[in-house]
Design a protein around this motif. Structure first.
Motif, mmCIF file in Angstrom:
data_model
loop_
_atom_site.group_PDB
_atom_site.id
_atom_site.type_symbol
_atom_site.label_atom_id
_atom_site.label_comp_id
_atom_site.label_asym_id
_atom_site.label_seq_id
_atom_site.Cartn_x
_atom_site.Cartn_y
_atom_site.Cartn_z
ATOM 1 N N SER A 168 0.816 -1.212 0.000
ATOM 2 C CA SER A 168 0.000 0.000 0.000
ATOM 3 C C SER A 168 0.853 1.267 0.000
ATOM 4 O O SER A 168 0.361 2.362 0.301
ATOM 5 N N LYS A 169 2.126 1.139 -0.335
ATOM 6 C CA LYS A 169 3.069 2.242 -0.225
ATOM 7 C C LYS A 169 2.566 3.512 -0.923
ATOM 8 O O LYS A 169 2.520 4.584 -0.315
ATOM 9 N N ASP A 170 2.217 3.406 -2.196
ATOM 10 C CA ASP A 170 1.817 4.597 -2.957
ATOM 11 C C ASP A 170 0.587 5.269 -2.339
ATOM 12 O O ASP A 170 0.538 6.498 -2.211
ATOM 13 N N ARG A 171 -0.392 4.474 -1.949
ATOM 14 C CA ARG A 171 -1.606 5.032 -1.341
ATOM 15 C C ARG A 171 -1.280 5.703 -0.004
ATOM 16 O O ARG A 171 -1.764 6.795 0.296
ATOM 17 N N LEU A 172 -0.437 5.074 0.827
ATOM 18 C CA LEU A 172 -0.066 5.648 2.123
ATOM 19 C C LEU A 172 0.696 6.961 1.952
ATOM 20 O O LEU A 172 0.460 7.929 2.695
ATOM 21 N N ILE A 173 1.581 7.012 0.974
ATOM 22 C CA ILE A 173 2.331 8.248 0.721
ATOM 23 C C ILE A 173 1.384 9.353 0.270
ATOM 24 O O ILE A 173 1.458 10.486 0.761
ATOM 25 N N GLU A 174 0.484 9.029 -0.646
ATOM 26 C CA GLU A 174 -0.467 10.036 -1.134
ATOM 27 C C GLU A 174 -1.378 10.525 -0.007
ATOM 28 O O GLU A 174 -1.655 11.722 0.107
ATOM 29 N N ASN A 175 -1.826 9.608 0.853
ATOM 30 C CA ASN A 175 -2.654 9.994 2.010
ATOM 31 C C ASN A 175 -1.892 10.935 2.935
ATOM 32 O O ASN A 175 -2.453 11.898 3.466
ATOM 33 N N ARG A 176 -0.609 10.658 3.141
ATOM 34 C CA ARG A 176 0.199 11.504 4.032
ATOM 35 C C ARG A 176 0.380 12.897 3.429
ATOM 36 O O ARG A 176 0.306 13.905 4.141
ATOM 37 N N VAL A 177 0.597 12.960 2.122
ATOM 38 C CA VAL A 177 0.711 14.260 1.452
ATOM 39 C C VAL A 177 -0.582 15.040 1.648
ATOM 40 O O VAL A 177 -0.570 16.216 2.033
ATOM 41 N N ASP A 178 -1.723 14.388 1.401
ATOM 42 C CA ASP A 178 -3.023 15.049 1.581
ATOM 43 C C ASP A 178 -3.207 15.513 3.019
ATOM 44 O O ASP A 178 -3.694 16.624 3.261
ATOM 45 N N GLU A 179 -2.818 14.682 3.963
ATOM 46 C CA GLU A 179 -2.963 15.028 5.386
ATOM 47 C C GLU A 179 -2.144 16.269 5.725
ATOM 48 O O GLU A 179 -2.631 17.199 6.374
#
Length: 189
Positions: A168-179
């Motif tokens: 889930s690396k890409d999704r987790l990174i994108e979520n963190r950027v959004d956060e």
């Protein structure tokens, strides 16, 4: 629900004993259920002491109970938790405790018999001590095997979680950027 214990003054929480578990400071009371758990574990570990505590509660001598439980709090609190979370380990720890007590008692008796000149009786008792120590060794081995199985299970769980995060690396990174940019409602990092 909580089991009520005898010995509480009218209007007082019947099982309340201040500050007798780790993390419980002055003024923090134990519930009836916590006191009952402590007494139950203590009855497994040392029945005469548990009986003295129950008698003190029945007499209303709550200060004596508080002092006695305070002196044993960490060991008993740990055993209450182990009994709840891991009944097999609890059984093994009880047996370990009992065998420790028994071997010490047997050794004292053998030494006394030797001092009193009973070499033959001491020799027989020594063999019984040896058999008890052999049993104790097996119990301790079982405790170590049990702990190893639990560690292996925990390690397998951690490996699965690590693999899931990697997938889930890409999704987790994108979520963190959004956060971090205030575009996400809840942290998911």
């Amino acid at each position: 629900g909580p089991r009520a214990l005898p010995g509480a003054p009218p209007g007082e929480h019947p099982g309340a004993l201040p500050g007798v578990l780790p993390g419980a400071g002055a003024g923090v009371e134990l519930s009836d259920e916590e006191v009952a758990d402590i007494l139950s574990v203590l009855a497994d570990i040392n029945p005469p002491v548990a009986e003295r505590l129950r008698a003190a509660l029945a007499r209303g001598d709550r200060e004596q109970v508080r002092r006695m439980v305070q002196s044993m709090r960490e060991r008993i609190a740990e055993m209450v938790e182990v009994r709840r979370d891991d009944p097999e380990l609890y059984r093994l720890r009880l047996e370990d405790f009992r065998l420790t007590q028994r071997t010490h008692m047997m050794a004292r008796r053998i030494r006394q018999t030797q001092r009193d000149g009973g070499a033959e009786q001491a020799g027989e008792a020594r063999e019984q001590l040896r058999q008890t120590i052999a049993r104790h060794f097996e119990v301790r081995q079982s405790m170590r095997e049990h702990e190893l199985r639990k560690l292996e299970q925990r390690l397998a769980q951690m490996r699965r979680q690590l693999e899931e995060r990697a997938e889930s690396k890409d999704r987790l990174i994108e979520n963190r950027v959004d956060e971090l940019l205030g575009q996400s409602a809840a942290p998911q990092w």
